[in-house]
Structures are given as C-alpha cells and as structure tokens.
Design a protein around this motif. Structure first.
Motif, PDB file in Angstrom:
ATOM      1  N   VAL A  60       0.867  -1.217  -0.015  1.00 60.36           N
ATOM      2  CA  VAL A  60      -0.041  -0.123  -0.006  1.00 60.36           C
ATOM      3  C   VAL A  60       0.822   1.437   0.057  1.00 60.36           C
ATOM      4  O   VAL A  60       0.634   2.152  -0.747  1.00 60.36           O
ATOM      5  N   VAL A  61       1.823   1.384   0.844  1.00 62.25           N
ATOM      6  CA  VAL A  61       2.894   2.430   0.755  1.00 62.25           C
ATOM      7  C   VAL A  61       3.570   2.560  -0.532  1.00 62.25           C
ATOM      8  O   VAL A  61       3.672   3.689  -1.100  1.00 62.25           O
ATOM      9  N   GLY A  62       3.848   1.462  -1.143  1.00 61.48           N
ATOM     10  CA  GLY A  62       4.232   1.539  -2.478  1.00 61.48           C
ATOM     11  C   GLY A  62       3.419   2.039  -3.764  1.00 61.48           C
ATOM     12  O   GLY A  62       3.804   2.948  -4.436  1.00 61.48           O
ATOM     13  N   ARG A  63       2.299   1.723  -3.415  1.00 63.98           N
ATOM     14  CA  ARG A  63       1.074   2.184  -4.136  1.00 63.98           C
ATOM     15  C   ARG A  63       1.037   3.798  -4.189  1.00 63.98           C
ATOM     16  O   ARG A  63       0.544   4.539  -5.092  1.00 63.98           O
ATOM     17  N   PHE A  64       0.924   4.070  -2.829  1.00 66.41           N
ATOM     18  CA  PHE A  64       0.947   5.621  -2.430  1.00 66.41           C
ATOM     19  C   PHE A  64       1.930   6.464  -2.963  1.00 66.41           C
ATOM     20  O   PHE A  64       1.723   7.355  -3.743  1.00 66.41           O
ATOM     21  N   LEU A  65       3.097   5.782  -2.891  1.00 67.31           N
ATOM     22  CA  LEU A  65       4.229   6.658  -3.299  1.00 67.31           C
ATOM     23  C   LEU A  65       4.328   6.585  -4.992  1.00 67.31           C
ATOM     24  O   LEU A  65       5.002   7.725  -5.619  1.00 67.31           O
ATOM     25  N   GLU A  66       3.803   5.808  -5.719  1.00 66.09           N
ATOM     26  CA  GLU A  66       3.574   5.772  -7.167  1.00 66.09           C
ATOM     27  C   GLU A  66       2.448   6.760  -7.554  1.00 66.09           C
ATOM     28  O   GLU A  66       2.647   7.062  -8.615  1.00 66.09           O
ATOM     29  N   GLY A  67       1.600   7.042  -6.558  1.00 66.90           N
ATOM     30  CA  GLY A  67       0.665   8.012  -7.035  1.00 66.90           C
ATOM     31  C   GLY A  67      -0.687   7.313  -7.572  1.00 66.90           C
ATOM     32  O   GLY A  67      -1.666   8.153  -7.607  1.00 66.90           O
ATOM     33  N   ASP A  68      -0.848   6.005  -7.402  1.00 67.08           N
ATOM     34  CA  ASP A  68      -1.957   5.094  -7.815  1.00 67.08           C
ATOM     35  C   ASP A  68      -3.052   5.180  -6.505  1.00 67.08           C
ATOM     36  O   ASP A  68      -4.236   4.857  -6.871  1.00 67.08           O
ATOM     37  N   VAL A  69      -2.827   5.525  -5.400  1.00 68.08           N
ATOM     38  CA  VAL A  69      -3.656   5.584  -4.205  1.00 68.08           C
ATOM     39  C   VAL A  69      -3.616   7.171  -3.537  1.00 68.08           C
ATOM     40  O   VAL A  69      -2.626   7.658  -3.289  1.00 68.08           O
ATOM     41  N   ASP A  70      -4.977   7.564  -3.378  1.00 65.29           N
ATOM     42  CA  ASP A  70      -4.798   9.057  -2.861  1.00 65.29           C
ATOM     43  C   ASP A  70      -5.426   8.871  -1.467  1.00 65.29           C
ATOM     44  O   ASP A  70      -6.284   8.498  -1.086  1.00 65.29           O
TER      45      ASP A  70
END
Length: 61
Positions: free
Chosen positions: A38-48
């Motif tokens: 989840v943190v990785g997805r957040f850093l990629e910008g996929d999760v707001d």
C-alpha cells in the motif's frame, strides 16, 4: 520493478528479520507485506490518501 513490489518485498524481509517461525510469523509477514504494498502504491501515486480520509457522505472532514 515497481515501487509497490519493492515495498512489498521490503515489508516481507522486515517480517522475516523481526520474527521467524510459526503461524504468527506468517501473519506478521503477510501484514507487513500488505502495508509495504500500500505504501508503494501511495508513493507511485496510484492511491490517494484523501480516499481514506473522507467521511461516509463524501464530505471531507
């Protein structure tokens, strides 16, 4: 390799390093892997982050 996968691998490695053996270790590694993903997805910008902070009626707090 995407940041989400790298975060998941890092979480799993930390789980193995922190506690190795048994069903408890399995749950710890799974939880840390999910958090890393989840943190990785957040850093990629996929999760707001705002998606998690909105109230039930759609208004921001």
């Amino acid at each position: 390799m995407s940041m989400a996968v790298a975060g998941m691998i890092a979480g799993m490695a930390l789980g193995f390093a922190g506690h190795f053996g048994g069903f408890g270790a399995f749950l710890l590694v799974a939880a840390l892997g999910a958090v890393g993903f989840v943190v990785g997805r957040f850093l990629e910008g996929d999760v707001d982050l705002g998606d998690f902070l909105r109230s039930r009626d759609g208004q921001r707090r």
